[in-house]
Design a protein around this motif. Structure first.
Motif, short mmCIF file in Angstrom:
data_model
loop_
_atom_site.label_atom_id
_atom_site.label_comp_id
_atom_site.label_asym_id
_atom_site.label_seq_id
_atom_site.Cartn_x
_atom_site.Cartn_y
_atom_site.Cartn_z
N GLY A 91 0.83 -1.21 0.00
CA GLY A 91 0.00 0.00 0.00
C GLY A 91 0.86 1.25 0.00
O GLY A 91 0.53 2.27 -0.62
N LEU A 92 1.99 1.17 0.69
CA LEU A 92 2.88 2.35 0.77
C LEU A 92 3.57 2.59 -0.58
O LEU A 92 3.66 3.73 -1.05
N LEU A 93 4.03 1.51 -1.21
CA LEU A 93 4.70 1.69 -2.51
C LEU A 93 3.69 2.17 -3.55
O LEU A 93 3.98 3.07 -4.36
N ASP A 94 2.50 1.60 -3.51
CA ASP A 94 1.45 2.04 -4.44
C ASP A 94 1.19 3.54 -4.23
O ASP A 94 0.98 4.29 -5.19
N GLU A 95 1.22 3.96 -2.96
CA GLU A 95 1.01 5.37 -2.65
C GLU A 95 2.10 6.24 -3.28
O GLU A 95 1.84 7.32 -3.82
N ARG A 99 -1.03 5.50 -6.90
CA ARG A 99 -2.03 4.53 -7.36
C ARG A 99 -3.26 4.50 -6.44
O ARG A 99 -3.16 4.77 -5.24
N ALA A 100 -4.39 4.11 -7.01
CA ALA A 100 -5.64 4.06 -6.24
C ALA A 100 -5.54 3.08 -5.07
O ALA A 100 -6.23 3.22 -4.07
N THR A 101 -4.68 2.09 -5.21
CA THR A 101 -4.50 1.07 -4.18
C THR A 101 -3.53 1.52 -3.07
O THR A 101 -3.23 0.76 -2.16
N GLY A 102 -3.05 2.74 -3.18
CA GLY A 102 -2.13 3.28 -2.17
C GLY A 102 -2.83 3.42 -0.83
O GLY A 102 -4.06 3.50 -0.75
N VAL A 103 -2.03 3.49 0.20
CA VAL A 103 -2.58 3.54 1.57
C VAL A 103 -3.47 4.78 1.77
O VAL A 103 -4.38 4.76 2.61
N CYS A 104 -3.25 5.80 0.99
CA CYS A 104 -4.13 6.98 1.03
C CYS A 104 -4.82 7.18 -0.32
O CYS A 104 -5.09 8.33 -0.73
N GLY A 105 -5.03 6.10 -1.02
CA GLY A 105 -5.73 6.18 -2.30
C GLY A 105 -4.94 6.90 -3.38
O GLY A 105 -5.50 7.36 -4.37
N GLY A 106 -3.63 7.02 -3.17
CA GLY A 106 -2.79 7.68 -4.17
C GLY A 106 -2.83 9.19 -4.10
O GLY A 106 -2.31 9.89 -4.97
#
Ligand SMILES: Cc1ncc(C[n+]2csc(CCOP(=O)(O)OP(=O)(O)O)c2C)c(N)n1
Ligand SMILES: [Mg+2]
Length: 327
Positions: A91-95, A99-106
């Motif tokens: 989630g952190l890397l996606d953030e 990315r939408a899957t990030g821990v804060c929705g990107g």
């Protein structure tokens, strides 16, 4: 490093598997930071990044001393704060990649991550923001139970509101722990050029107990944080931990670190928190280098998976509002 203590408290370092877990967590942060740097250079990470490579023992040692009801406020150099608390590295890397899957929705990017589920009340781009937030959280926790921790840097000790917050925390005996990551520089300026007196002496003037510790020894950090957190839980008010450490990389994305003194980086690399932890694990628990190398290989494999998934993750839909946070 006068007054610095290196503590290998037997009560802290009694369990080999827990000790290994801290090594693994620090390694994950290091590899995460290497990854963010490399993805940034390839244009996948927008905005800026502030990496904590070299400083991993501070958040990991503090997090190891925390309980489930405690809360933490981190900084823009906050990936390590988040991972240490158990924020999902995917989630952190996606953030980081928006990315939408990030821990804060990107929507937060590198500097402003928040994850209440994992006790992270925020990472703050404004220096000292973490101090105000943690002090406020400590007011609430004084009623409900728990301790609030603020991470911040040496340069931040010259901000006005740290003094307001420390004064308030002491007067109200708030359950707060202030953790100064003294990495010798605020951006490109050596701390001693912009700081009158010594940080511990200033803080001691408030009657707040101060511990100056080796911030590259994860178990010294865990022991000091544990002492400070226990004091706060007993209702004895705030403590201050000055953790002496060093960042191996520049302040932020475009800083080559040319202001470092000759030999300084090499000397601190000798005191790499991962190296120190490996030495302790072998010396105190007889853990073989091969076992530690296995952990390195596992973490490297994990990171490869994180990268592939993050690159394939969807971008946020601009019409969908960011998630709201309530505690
Ligand atoms: C209120 C405010 N002033 C200035 C800045 C710009 N700034 C960003 S990082 C930084 C240096 C902070 O140094 P330190 O507290 O030692 O933390 P480190 O970056 O070394 O972890 C400054 C001045 C800011 N973000 N916020
Ligand atoms: Mg600093």
């Amino acid at each position: 490093m006068t007054g610095m203590s290196t503590v290998h408290d037997p009560a802290v370092l009694s369990d080999a598997s827990e000790a290994l877990a801290l090594y693994e967590r620090m390694l994950l942060i290091r590899r995460f930071e290497d990854t963010v740097q490399s993805l940034f250079q390839k244009g996948h990470v927008h905005g800026t990044t502030h990496l904590c490579s070299g400083q991993e023992a501070v958040p990991v040692g503090v997090a190891a001393a925390l309980g489930p009801d405690d809360r933490v406020a981190g900084t823009y150099r906050g990936h390590g704060h988040a991972i240490a608390l158990g924020v999902d590295p995917q989630g952190l890397l996606d953030e980081m990649l928006g990315r939408a899957t990030g821990v804060c929705g990107g929507r937060a990017g590198s500097m402003n991550v928040i994850d209440l589920e994992h006790r992270l009340i925020g990472c703050f781009g404004i220096i000292g923001g973490s101090i105000g937030a943690a002090t406020g959280a400590a007011v609430a926790l004084q009623r409900t139970g728990g301790v609030a921790v603020a991470f911040f840097g040496d340069g931040t000790t010259n901000q006005g509101y740290i003094h307001e917050c420390l004064n308030f925390a002491k007067v109200r005996a708030l359950p707060a722990v202030y953790v100064c990551e003294n990495n010798l520089y605020g951006e490109f300026t050596p701390w001693e050029q912009v700081t009158a007196g010594k940080i511990p002496e200033r803080i001691a003037a408030y009657g707040i107990p101060v511990m100056t510790i080796d911030g590259n020894d994860v178990w010294a950090v865990q022991a000091a944080a544990g002492e400070a957190i226990d004091r706060a839980r007993r209702g004895e008010g705030p403590s201050f931990v000055e953790a002496l450490t060093y960042r191996f990389v520049g302040h932020s994305r475009s800083d080559p670190g040319n202001y470092r003194k000759p030999g300084e980086l090499a000397a601190w690399r000798e005191r790499d928190p991962l190296k120190i932890a490996r030495g302790s694990l072998t010396e105190l628990f007889g853990i073989a280098a091969e076992r530690l190398d296995e952990i390195v290989a596992q973490v490297d494999g994990h990171i490869e998976v994180l990268i592939a998934r993050a690159l394939a993750a969807p971008l946020p839909d601009p019409d969908t509002p960011a998630r709201e946070y309530r505690d």
